[in-house]
Scaffold this motif. Structure first.
Motif, mmCIF file in Angstrom:
data_model
loop_
_atom_site.group_PDB
_atom_site.id
_atom_site.type_symbol
_atom_site.label_atom_id
_atom_site.label_comp_id
_atom_site.label_asym_id
_atom_site.label_seq_id
_atom_site.Cartn_x
_atom_site.Cartn_y
_atom_site.Cartn_z
ATOM 1 N N LEU A 21 0.723 -1.353 0.126
ATOM 2 C CA LEU A 21 0.122 0.063 -0.205
ATOM 3 C C LEU A 21 0.797 1.236 0.021
ATOM 4 N N LEU A 22 1.759 1.390 0.849
ATOM 5 C CA LEU A 22 2.849 2.415 1.236
ATOM 6 C C LEU A 22 3.417 2.687 -0.271
ATOM 7 N N ILE A 23 4.036 1.561 -0.974
ATOM 8 C CA ILE A 23 4.568 1.940 -2.306
ATOM 9 C C ILE A 23 3.583 2.448 -3.117
ATOM 10 N N CYS A 24 2.633 1.992 -3.386
ATOM 11 C CA CYS A 24 1.513 2.375 -4.304
ATOM 12 C C CYS A 24 1.358 3.956 -3.958
ATOM 13 N N SER A 25 1.081 4.340 -3.002
ATOM 14 C CA SER A 25 0.504 5.572 -2.426
ATOM 15 C C SER A 25 1.824 6.612 -2.967
ATOM 16 N N LEU A 26 2.973 5.970 -2.341
ATOM 17 C CA LEU A 26 4.250 6.867 -2.781
ATOM 18 C C LEU A 26 4.435 6.997 -4.151
ATOM 19 N N ALA A 27 4.387 5.901 -5.073
ATOM 20 C CA ALA A 27 4.370 6.065 -6.223
ATOM 21 C C ALA A 27 3.384 7.073 -7.070
ATOM 22 N N ALA A 28 2.036 6.810 -6.417
ATOM 23 C CA ALA A 28 1.083 7.696 -6.992
ATOM 24 C C ALA A 28 1.433 9.295 -6.745
ATOM 25 N N GLY A 29 1.772 9.385 -5.497
ATOM 26 C CA GLY A 29 2.126 10.746 -5.061
ATOM 27 C C GLY A 29 3.365 11.216 -5.938
ATOM 28 N N MET A 31 4.036 10.366 -9.026
ATOM 29 C CA MET A 31 3.284 10.645 -10.371
ATOM 30 C C MET A 31 2.731 12.161 -10.397
ATOM 31 N N ALA A 32 2.097 12.334 -9.401
ATOM 32 C CA ALA A 32 1.213 13.641 -8.914
ATOM 33 C C ALA A 32 2.192 14.682 -9.062
ATOM 34 N N ALA A 33 3.119 14.498 -8.323
ATOM 35 C CA ALA A 33 4.215 15.794 -8.542
ATOM 36 C C ALA A 33 4.847 15.775 -9.642
ATOM 37 N N PHE A 34 5.133 14.924 -10.561
ATOM 38 C CA PHE A 34 5.463 14.901 -11.757
ATOM 39 C C PHE A 34 4.630 15.639 -12.716
ATOM 40 N N MET A 35 3.501 15.190 -12.519
ATOM 41 C CA MET A 35 2.519 16.016 -13.433
ATOM 42 C C MET A 35 2.297 17.698 -12.894
ATOM 43 N N ILE A 44 11.496 13.841 -3.380
ATOM 44 C CA ILE A 44 11.428 13.537 -1.981
ATOM 45 C C ILE A 44 10.641 12.116 -1.992
ATOM 46 N N LEU A 45 9.576 12.337 -2.910
ATOM 47 C CA LEU A 45 8.488 11.058 -2.897
ATOM 48 C C LEU A 45 9.343 10.044 -3.764
#
Lengths: 442, 212
Positions: A21-29, A31-35, A44-45
């Protein structure tokens, strides 16, 4: 023992889920930061994601024999590790979420872009528009006659047709463009001239240079400015007339004084005539006694006064109004009276110019100096006319100064006259006294 | 009797009639001898370089834009023994102070009936310095010249040149708003309707005269 192992498997699979779960949410974060182009959050993420992956792989590769002290502690450490990354990552993700919701929606972007009084266009360095609004499009058609296809061309046109150029508080250039002069009908219907202030700045976006071209409606300010200009020009006109009047008023005052002086003379003549008449009436038969003799003397005196007054009155009529002679003639006369001749080579500046008055003041200073200190008989003035002014060199044929010329009262006050006008003054004492004066045209 | 007698006199006066009157006065008196009579102060100091001039009757506003007080200052610097009497019909209040600064010996108003010029000349040559105790009183609109403050007169003088409030402020080193206040007071005191009317009248009566 087995139960413990079971327990530890259960624990570790729970932990695995947590990690996934942690890895998924961090990865999502990430991606969001990238966008959103948030570089710091992204970095950092990304690091947290990697750490979480590392933690998970450690967990999957350990056999988890909890009887061993080391593995027990490791499990505790992993739990804390997962907790820490969750807390830290959550902060960044929260910030990103806030950030995302404070971004204008595509709708609000469109709305703000269509404000009728502000034109905006983002374009690439080569002029290719990236995004522009209707107002800028309209402005472009009005100014260049074409659709907004090349923002650089629009900018050049703006600079070419702009009425005024300002520098705003940020140091950016501002070009004011007046769209159309109002016709009389416009003014009557309350319409006025539309004026826009154009400005352009460049900045970097995701590593690419972008230009932002902005046009702000300044019609109101322009109308006020125009009003002010009209007022100012009226005020200037009034001031000019006042100054002209000031120069004429001397002549008026002079005339009035002459008139009052004549009236005084006239009064005197009148009084004398009356006195003479009275005396003649009182002494119809002529003089005899000493008193009568004295009276006769007085009458004669009166007669003389009267004649003088009359002569004066007539003489003043003959005199042309003075003040017409030029100061050059006055200086030539004065120099002649003290035995100095002025030799002027070249053309003097025209009468009435400040260059002439300055040069004459310099010539006067040099005249007195040449007579007093150099015992000279000739003052030579060489005048060169330049496109933007005059250069005059003044020297004399007298004895050279013993040492550097002390800039006493006269020369220093001459310098004070010359320098504020943008002229210059240079003194040399070898081989002889030489004053070089340069004076600009007005 | 002074060994230098008769005194050599130079007259600087641009108006024909007063100049002739002064010339007549000097010629008709055995104590004085007319050396030069000029219409402008512009080159007056040149004459003093080699000629002994004992007394100069110097009009303040002379032809050619030359100010008699400037010329007087130049002459006094080079020949301090030459006596100078400044004469004027202009009530411009600053002339007296400027004359003192130029070390002018005496000052005489042409309209002054209390003392004639010959007396001023005699007493000046005897070493006295005679200055009027005050400027003549002048009416400017509803106001007497005595009612105006020195600052107001300074502002008024610049106004006669057609300077704007901002320019006046710059020249006098005061804020533009202060200039406005002075102008307002001037208009209130004199009762003139506009600054132009005020400036023109001030210029005509000679209360303030700006240098050219």
């Amino acid at each position: 023992m087995n139960g413990l192992i079971q327990l530890s498997y259960a624990r570790s699979s729970l932990l695995t889920c947590v990690f996934i779960l942690l890895i998924c949410s961090l990865a999502a974060g990430y991606m969001a930061a990238f966008m959103l182009g948030e570089k710091r959050h992204r970095r950092i993420l990304g690091a947290y994601t990697l750490l979480a992956v590392l933690g998970a792989s450690v967990m999957l590769h350990v056999r988890w024999n909890l009887d061993q002290m080391m593995e027990q502690w490791m499990l505790v450490a992993l739990v804390f590790f997962a907790l820490a990354i969750t807390i830290l990552g959550a902060r960044h993700i929260e910030q990103l979420i806030n950030r995302f919701f404070s971004q204008p929606s595509s709708m609000s972007v469109q709305q703000s872009f269509e404000l009728p009084s502000t034109g905006i266009c983002f374009h690439e360095p080569n002029g290719q528009p990236l995004m522009s609004n209707n107002c800028m499009e309209q402005l472009c058609i009005k100014l260049t006659g074409e659709h907004l296809l090349d923002a650089n061309e629009l900018w050049e046109t703006v600079r070419a047709v702009s009425r005024d150029r300002f520098i705003d508080a940020n140091g950016d250039e501002l070009y004011q463009v007046v769209l159309d002069e109002p016709t009389l009908a416009d003014v009557e219907s309350g319409g006025s001239t539309r004026a826009f202030a154009f400005t352009r700045r460049d900045f970097m976006m995701s590593g690419f240079p972008i230009f932002e071209l902005k046009a702000t409606d300044v019609s109101e300010q322009f109308a006020l400015q125009r009003e002010l200009e009209t007022d100012n020009s009226r005020a200037r006109d009034l001031n000019r007339r006042l100054a002209e009047y000031g120069s004429n008023v001397d002549a008026i005052i002079r005339e009035r004084e002459v008139l009052s002086a004549r009236m005084a003379v006239h009064d005197e003549v009148g009084r004398n005539l009356i006195a003479a008449k009275r005396w003649l009436q009182a002494n119809p038969a002529g003089a005899g006694t000493p008193i009568e003799a004295q009276a006769a003397q007085e009458a004669a005196q009166l007669q003389r006064d009267m004649t003088q007054s009359l002569r004066l009155m007539l003489a003043s009529d003959d005199h042309a109004p003075s003040g017409t002679a030029d100061n050059l003639q006055r200086l030539l006369d004065a120099a002649a009276a003290v035995g100095l001749s002025l030799e002027i080579e070249g053309e003097m500046p025209p009468i009435g110019s400040s260059a002439r008055e300055l040069l004459l003041a310099a010539m006067r200073e040099c005249t007195t100096n040449a007579v007093r200190h150099a015992n000279a008989s000739v003052l030579r003035v060489r005048v060169d006319s330049l496109p933007d002014g005059y250069v005059a060199r003044l020297d004399n044929n007298g004895t050279a100064p013993d040492g550097p010329v002390h800039e006493g009262g006269g020369l220093s006050s001459l310098r004070r006259l010359v320098e504020p006008m943008g002229g210059s003054m240079d003194l040399q004492w070898e081989p002889g006294f030489l004053l070089t004066l340069s004076v600009p045209n007005e | 009797m002074d060994a230098n007698m008769p005194y050599n006199v130079m007259i600087v006066e641009d108006q024909a009639l007063p100049r002739q009157l002064l010339e007549m006065l000097v010629k008709g008196n055995e104590r004085y001898r007319l050396a030069y009579s000029l219409d402008s102060a512009f080159a007056a100091d040149v004459y003093c370089t080699i000629h002994r001039i004992d007394l100069i009757l110097m009009d303040v506003v002379t032809a050619g834009g030359a100010n008699g007080l400037d010329a007087a200052a130049r002459i006094k610097r080079a020949c301090p023994r030459t006596k100078i009497i400044a004469i004027t019909s202009m009530p411009e209040y600053s002339y007296i102070e400027r004359a003192r600064q130029a070390k002018v010996d005496s000052f005489w108003y042409k309209e002054d009936n209390s003392m004639d010029i010959l007396e001023v000349m005699d007493r000046t040559m005897a070493g006295e310095s005679i200055y009027p105790s005050s400027t003549p009183e002048i009416r400017l609109g509803n106001a007497s010249s005595y009612e105006l403050t020195e600052r107001e007169l300074e502002v008024l003088r610049e106004m006669t040149t057609g300077a704007t409030n901002a320019e006046i402020g710059e020249i006098l080193n005061i804020a533009e708003s202060t200039v406005k206040v002075h102008v307002k007071h001037l208009l209130e005191k004199t009762g003139f309707r506009s600054r132009t009317e005020l400036a023109i009248n001030a210029r005509i009566c000679g209360l303030v005269i700006a240098d050219e």
